[in-house]
Design an enzyme around this catalytic site. Structure first.
Site, PDB file in Angstrom:
ATOM      1  N   LYS A  62     -24.543 -18.404  23.002  1.00  0.00           N
ATOM      2  CA  LYS A  62     -24.338 -18.439  24.453  1.00  0.00           C
ATOM      3  C   LYS A  62     -22.973 -17.850  24.827  1.00  0.00           C
ATOM      4  O   LYS A  62     -22.859 -16.989  25.704  1.00  0.00           O
ATOM      5  CB  LYS A  62     -24.462 -19.890  24.942  1.00  0.00           C
ATOM      6  N   CYS A 118     -20.053 -19.005  35.590  1.00  0.00           N
ATOM      7  CA  CYS A 118     -20.208 -18.917  34.129  1.00  0.00           C
ATOM      8  C   CYS A 118     -19.226 -17.967  33.449  1.00  0.00           C
ATOM      9  O   CYS A 118     -18.439 -18.403  32.613  1.00  0.00           O
ATOM     10  CB  CYS A 118     -21.640 -18.520  33.787  1.00  0.00           C
TER      11      CYS A 118
HETATM   12  P1  NAD Z   1     -24.221 -27.491  38.810  1.00  0.00           P
HETATM   13  O1  NAD Z   1     -22.826 -27.821  39.115  1.00  0.00           O
HETATM   14  O2  NAD Z   1     -24.997 -26.601  39.714  1.00  0.00           O
HETATM   15  O3  NAD Z   1     -25.076 -28.832  38.666  1.00  0.00           O
HETATM   16  C1  NAD Z   1     -24.704 -29.935  37.944  1.00  0.00           C
HETATM   17  C2  NAD Z   1     -25.438 -31.166  38.458  1.00  0.00           C
HETATM   18  O4  NAD Z   1     -25.122 -32.255  37.600  1.00  0.00           O
HETATM   19  C3  NAD Z   1     -25.052 -31.578  39.863  1.00  0.00           C
HETATM   20  O5  NAD Z   1     -26.212 -31.777  40.631  1.00  0.00           O
HETATM   21  C4  NAD Z   1     -24.302 -32.901  39.660  1.00  0.00           C
HETATM   22  O6  NAD Z   1     -24.443 -33.805  40.727  1.00  0.00           O
HETATM   23  C5  NAD Z   1     -24.959 -33.419  38.412  1.00  0.00           C
HETATM   24  N1  NAD Z   1     -24.170 -34.402  37.669  1.00  0.00           N
HETATM   25  C6  NAD Z   1     -22.823 -34.441  37.439  1.00  0.00           C
HETATM   26  N2  NAD Z   1     -22.510 -35.474  36.646  1.00  0.00           N
HETATM   27  C7  NAD Z   1     -23.671 -36.116  36.349  1.00  0.00           C
HETATM   28  C8  NAD Z   1     -24.011 -37.225  35.529  1.00  0.00           C
HETATM   29  N3  NAD Z   1     -23.082 -37.884  34.849  1.00  0.00           N
HETATM   30  N4  NAD Z   1     -25.310 -37.573  35.444  1.00  0.00           N
HETATM   31  C9  NAD Z   1     -26.275 -36.906  36.116  1.00  0.00           C
HETATM   32  N5  NAD Z   1     -26.013 -35.838  36.888  1.00  0.00           N
HETATM   33  C10 NAD Z   1     -24.740 -35.449  36.993  1.00  0.00           C
HETATM   34  O7  NAD Z   1     -24.205 -26.894  37.342  1.00  0.00           O
HETATM   35  P2  NAD Z   1     -25.077 -25.665  36.773  1.00  0.00           P
HETATM   36  O8  NAD Z   1     -24.634 -24.393  37.401  1.00  0.00           O
HETATM   37  O9  NAD Z   1     -26.513 -26.048  36.804  1.00  0.00           O
HETATM   38  O10 NAD Z   1     -24.571 -25.624  35.267  1.00  0.00           O
HETATM   39  C11 NAD Z   1     -24.891 -26.623  34.312  1.00  0.00           C
HETATM   40  C12 NAD Z   1     -24.522 -26.101  32.942  1.00  0.00           C
HETATM   41  O11 NAD Z   1     -25.323 -24.948  32.634  1.00  0.00           O
HETATM   42  C13 NAD Z   1     -23.076 -25.651  32.808  1.00  0.00           C
HETATM   43  O12 NAD Z   1     -22.621 -25.929  31.527  1.00  0.00           O
HETATM   44  C14 NAD Z   1     -23.166 -24.137  33.010  1.00  0.00           C
HETATM   45  O13 NAD Z   1     -22.113 -23.458  32.365  1.00  0.00           O
HETATM   46  C15 NAD Z   1     -24.491 -23.824  32.342  1.00  0.00           C
HETATM   47  N6  NAD Z   1     -25.169 -22.619  32.845  1.00  0.00           N
HETATM   48  C16 NAD Z   1     -25.163 -22.330  34.171  1.00  0.00           C
HETATM   49  C17 NAD Z   1     -25.842 -21.212  34.642  1.00  0.00           C
HETATM   50  C18 NAD Z   1     -25.824 -20.840  36.097  1.00  0.00           C
HETATM   51  O14 NAD Z   1     -26.196 -19.712  36.421  1.00  0.00           O
HETATM   52  N7  NAD Z   1     -25.416 -21.731  37.003  1.00  0.00           N
HETATM   53  C19 NAD Z   1     -26.539 -20.394  33.741  1.00  0.00           C
HETATM   54  C20 NAD Z   1     -26.551 -20.744  32.392  1.00  0.00           C
HETATM   55  C21 NAD Z   1     -25.866 -21.862  31.951  1.00  0.00           C
END
Ligand code: NAD
Length: 463
Positions: free
Chosen positions: A209, A265
């Site tokens: 990743k 990211c």
């Molecule tokens: P985000 O910030 O959009 O969403 C995270 C969610 O987690 C939020 O809804 C938040 O309320 C919830 N949350 C926080 N703490 C929590 C807990 N203790 N229990 C339950 N829920 C909780 O994040 P994202 O963009 O979806 O990214 C998540 C992961 O995936 C990150 O590590 C990111 O680097 C990775 N990622 C993101 C993308 C992208 O395009 N956004 C793509 C690939 C990988």
């Protein structure tokens, strides 16, 4: 008939909500859990927490069919689940390393609610190499009875704006497991997609990743450096990128010159990989250069604007596009946000327009005038900066825009508009690495502008 598998997804952000809705659409029973009660209430009411094409329809279809549910309760989500997907934020910590504290707090919470038969925990969050091993140890420390619960790495590669297509038709699925059986069971979940699969140990999957994101960021910084050279050599960097991309060994994606990469990211992942390298005795020379080129692109925009206008303080500048890329309202680490901030610090009045990101942006940009449409933003402006290449900017009546501007200058930060088309419409067009020679100070001689006519900090520039 085979009973549907039950999946729990923790975190309903861009990754979690898409993962949950897509797995439900593949016939699984999914409960998405989030600690944000407001978000869960909205999702239950069919309201999406962010803009993602087709997501609302997918969520609705699967909620109505009873395959997709939302909850704030870990206990409810985990009950009967064979898989628990962690889709949680891993923001940069103070030293640049990915902060895994949210993942760890989720594991502690899970330790209180997991009972036999034990599910497989699957981490989709982007986290440091060794995170799955560390989470597994933490789970066992919390409750020795959970020592045998596998923690599998399954990094996510979806792109915001095309997240559902990317999930359903991925280039590859990477599964990192330290036990064959757990890996095989996660692999089975993805079999309906028919995608190529890479099966590895957890550490290797975690590294895939980071290496992928760092490589894509490097392609962007590479073409931006080439663009900067093109500017001096009177060559067109967009065509250079296109010409390079036709070579199958290189590939055309991520070779479009522009103001740089942003989003939630690339910036944090390149930084985290670089930090991981340094911490482990490897000097990340290339990664440092990738980040340096990227951050200098913002300064180049400011410099170009000053070179062409001859002043910043008191100028009125329109900004088209705020989201970090088209088809999303995500403004995390968006370069437009940084550029608007820099402009306002220099005393520029900014009038911005974005088709979907203005509501989120307005919270962080209280001084920026948010406009109803691109035409309103450019009225009487001294320049317009195109910073997100939304399709609608390609179909505007440019002559109409130019006619209402104080100075019809278009700084196309994404090379989204053909220079000839813009010039024909009456614009002074400046792109990224498009060989245009700098015309200093477009201001009409003798015209008085508010504020200082020169910016001492920018005098003597050679851009
Ligand atoms: P985000 O910030 O959009 O969403 C995270 C969610 O987690 C939020 O809804 C938040 O309320 C919830 N949350 C926080 N703490 C929590 C807990 N203790 N229990 C339950 N829920 C909780 O994040 P994202 O963009 O979806 O990214 C998540 C992961 O995936 C990150 O590590 C990111 O680097 C990775 N990622 C993101 C993308 C992208 O395009 N956004 C793509 C690939 C990988």
């Amino acid at each position: 008939m085979k009973e549907a598998r039950k999946i729990c997804v923790i975190g309903t952000g861009y990754v979690g909500l898409v993962t949950g809705a897509c797995f439900a659409d593949l016939g699984n029973r999914v409960t998405c859990v989030d600690t944000d009660a407001g978000r869960i209430a909205s999702l239950r009411a069919g309201k999406m927490p962010f803009y993602e094409p087709s997501l609302a329809e997918l969520v609705e279809r699967n909620s109505v069919s009873g395959r997709l549910a939302f909850s704030t309760s870990y206990e409810e989500g985990v009950a009967g689940a064979s898989f628990i997907f962690l889709c949680l934020p891993t923001p940069p910590g103070p030293n640049g390393a990915a902060d895994t504290s949210i993942l760890r707090s989720a594991i502690r919470r899970l330790a209180e609610v997991i009972y036999e038969p034990c599910p497989i925990i699957v981490n989709k969050s982007t986290a440091l190499v060794g995170t799955c091993e560390a989470l597994r140890e933490l789970l066992a420390d919390e409750d020795a009875a959970l020592e045998s619960v596998p923690v599998v790495s399954n990094p996510e590669f979806l792109r915001e704006g095309s997240a559902i297509r990317d999930f359903m038709r991925p280039d590859r699925v990477v599964v990192g497991a330290d036990e064959d059986e757990a890996g095989a069971r996660v692999r089975e979940l993805y079999e309906p997609l028919g995608a190529p699969m890479l099966i590895a140990d957890t550490r290797t999957a975690e590294m895939v990743k980071y290496a992928s994101n760092a490589f894509l960021a490097a392609k962007i910084s590479f073409i931006n450096e080439v663009a900067n050279i093109c500017e001096r050599m009177d060559a067109d960097s967009s065509l250079v990128g296109e010409g390079m991309g036709l070579d199958r060994r290189i590939g055309g994606s991520f070779l479009r010159p522009g103001v740089g990469y942003g989003g939630s990211c690339f910036p944090k992942d390149v930084l985290a990989l670089s930090h991981m390298a340094s911490e482990n005795g490897v000097e990340p020379r290339l990664l440092e250069a990738v980040m340096e080129v990227n951050s200098s692109q913002v300064e180049r925009v400011m410099q170009k604007l000053w070179d062409h206008l001859g002043y910043l303080e008191g100028a009125v500048v329109a900004v088209w596009g705020i989201a970090f890329k088209p088809d999303t309202d995500d403004i995390r680490e968006a370069l437009a946000m940084k550029i608007i901030d820099s402009l306002e610090r220099e005393g520029v009045a900014v009038r911005a327009y974005d088709p979907v990101a203005m509501k989120k942006a307005a919270v962080q940009l209280p001084r920026t005038a948010m406009c109803q449409n691109p035409y309103e933003a450019t009225e009487r402006a001294d320049a317009v900066l195109l910073l997100t290449e939304w399709d609608e900017f390609g179909t505007l009546d440019l002559a109409r825009v130019a006619a209402t501007m104080n100075i019809p200058m278009l700084l196309d930060g994404r090379n989204a508009i053909a220079p000839a088309k813009a010039r024909e419409a009456g614009f002074h067009y400046v792109g990224v690495g498009r060989g245009e020679s700098v015309v200093y100070h477009l201001r009409i001689p003798g015209e008085q502008r508010p504020g200082s006519a020169t910016s001492p900090s920018r005098e003597g520039s050679d851009a």
